[in-house]
Design a protein around this motif. Structure first.
Motif, mmCIF file in Angstrom:
data_model
loop_
_atom_site.group_PDB
_atom_site.id
_atom_site.type_symbol
_atom_site.label_atom_id
_atom_site.label_comp_id
_atom_site.label_asym_id
_atom_site.label_seq_id
_atom_site.Cartn_x
_atom_site.Cartn_y
_atom_site.Cartn_z
ATOM 1 N N PRO A 240 0.816 -1.221 0.000
ATOM 2 C CA PRO A 240 0.000 0.000 0.000
ATOM 3 C C PRO A 240 0.843 1.261 0.000
ATOM 4 C CG PRO A 240 -0.896 -1.591 1.537
ATOM 5 C CD PRO A 240 0.420 -2.148 1.078
ATOM 6 N N TYR A 316 -3.701 -4.998 6.956
ATOM 7 C CA TYR A 316 -4.794 -4.322 6.257
ATOM 8 C C TYR A 316 -5.929 -3.929 7.194
ATOM 9 C CZ TYR A 316 -2.899 -5.050 1.591
ATOM 10 O OH TYR A 316 -2.104 -5.005 0.464
ATOM 11 N N PHE A 319 -5.828 -0.246 7.373
ATOM 12 C CA PHE A 319 -5.634 0.387 6.068
ATOM 13 C C PHE A 319 -6.202 1.805 6.031
ATOM 14 C CE2 PHE A 319 -6.884 1.264 1.664
ATOM 15 C CZ PHE A 319 -5.709 0.995 0.999
#
Length: 342
Positions: A240, A316, A319
């Motif tokens: 990411p 995540y 996130f």
């Protein structure tokens, strides 16, 4: 004030309805794309009807050939009087297609020809050249239908937007200081291990504008310059990334402050991510948008990448998490003017 409708949904769908299209025939000029764009129930209905209609059509042709040649009369005599029918056969009568005595048997023979089942009870003889010609035509038509419909089904199951389902964006965007400048930031990530090759990302501001001549543009799309940790618009999306846009004098967000941010109901920022799927080589595109009330002022995304046991781990669950950070409560214009005075 009532918030205007989204131009692009959070899941990437475009909120646009096309009405009063007078030239509908243009869609038929590209039949394959039209079939691929249809919904699954309509595609399966066309898939089924294309085969049924072709079987019925050629079944009728085979029945007419048998009727014109007298095969049906001979089959009737054979069923009514096997001795007479055998005598007729012995006398030299050869049908165009054996064992056709009704439309049902002609329909079954049509299916056998087109899908090459061949049970063996019915077959074309060399008695009728027209029957041989119809056999060739039906085989060609069947191959064309198979190629179009199977190609359509394959394209629908492998459409690029399916890959975009695993490309995710943060639910909210944030505005905070980075390197002493106000920046608009968002986070993007890929849930799959297979990468997106040559991934590029760009942003646009969509808002209602009016020209000096009084022309009103309800959906004016303005490209905004963005930066990312790699540089340029290309990104290496192996983990990411936080993509950001520096709010400077060329930015449409230059005069926005936390006090008037949520009063910009016409403001919508669209983010578009494009790239090539590594496993299939098909280009895919993922989209999302942020309205004014989905932009958090004075917050920053929390780190989600950590090194564990000699490799990098991505959490995540964090996130879209953000934390508050000290941020000036003024526009980027006012911030630059204060810095120039100092």
């Amino acid at each position: 004030r009532e918030r205007r409708a989204r131009f692009v949904g959070k899941n990437g769908t475009c909120n646009v309805a096309h009405k009063n299209i007078r030239e509908q025939g243009r869609f038929l000029q590209d039949v394959f794309t039209t079939l691929v764009d249809l919904k699954w129930p309509h595609t399966l209905l066309i898939f089924t009807m294309s085969f049924l209609c072709s079987w019925l059509l050629f079944g009728m042709v085979w029945w007419l050939i048998a009727f014109a040649h007298g095969d049906l009369d001979h089959s009737t005599r054979l069923q009514r009087d096997p001795v007479e029918g055998a005598a007729g056969s012995a006398a030299g009568f050869v049908p165009c297609v054996t064992s056709i005595h009704s439309f049902t048997s002609a329909f079954l023979f049509s299916i056998e020809v087109q899908v090459t089942i061949g049970f063996g009870g019915r077959m074309v003889t060399e008695e009728c050249p027209a029957a041989i010609l119809v056999l060739i035509v039906q085989n060609i038509v069947g191959l064309v239908i198979n190629a179009i419909m199977l190609g359509c089904i394959f394209m629908k199951t492998s459409q690029a937007h399916r890959r975009a389902e695993t490309l995710i964006f943060s639910k909210h965007a944030v505005i905070a200081l980075r390197e002493g400048r106000l920046c608009f930031m968002l986070r993007v990530g890929d849930l799959r291990k297979s990468m997106i090759i040559s991934a590029t990302i760009r942003m646009q501001v969509v808002k209602k504008t009016a020209s000096l001549e009084g022309e009103v543009v309800p959906l004016n799309q303005i490209d905004i310059q963005m930066e990312n940790p790699v540089g340029g618009n290309s990104i290496f999306l192996v983990s990411p990334l936080i993509i950001y846009h520096v709010i400077d004098k060329n930015s449409p967000l230059y005069d926005i402050s936390p006090m008037n941010l949520h009063h910009h109901e016409d403001l919508e920022i669209i983010v578009i991510l494009e790239g090539v799927v590594e496993t299939t080589g098909i280009t895919t595109q993922a989209r999302t948008s942020y309205l004014a009330d989905e932009i958090l002022w004075g917050q920053r995304f929390v780190p989600i990448v950590a090194e564990e046991d000699g490799r990098y781990s991505v959490d995540y669950s964090k996130f879209g998490n953000t934390v508050k950070v000290p941020t000036p409560s003024c526009t980027a214009r006012q911030l630059e003017e204060d810095e120039s005075i100092m």
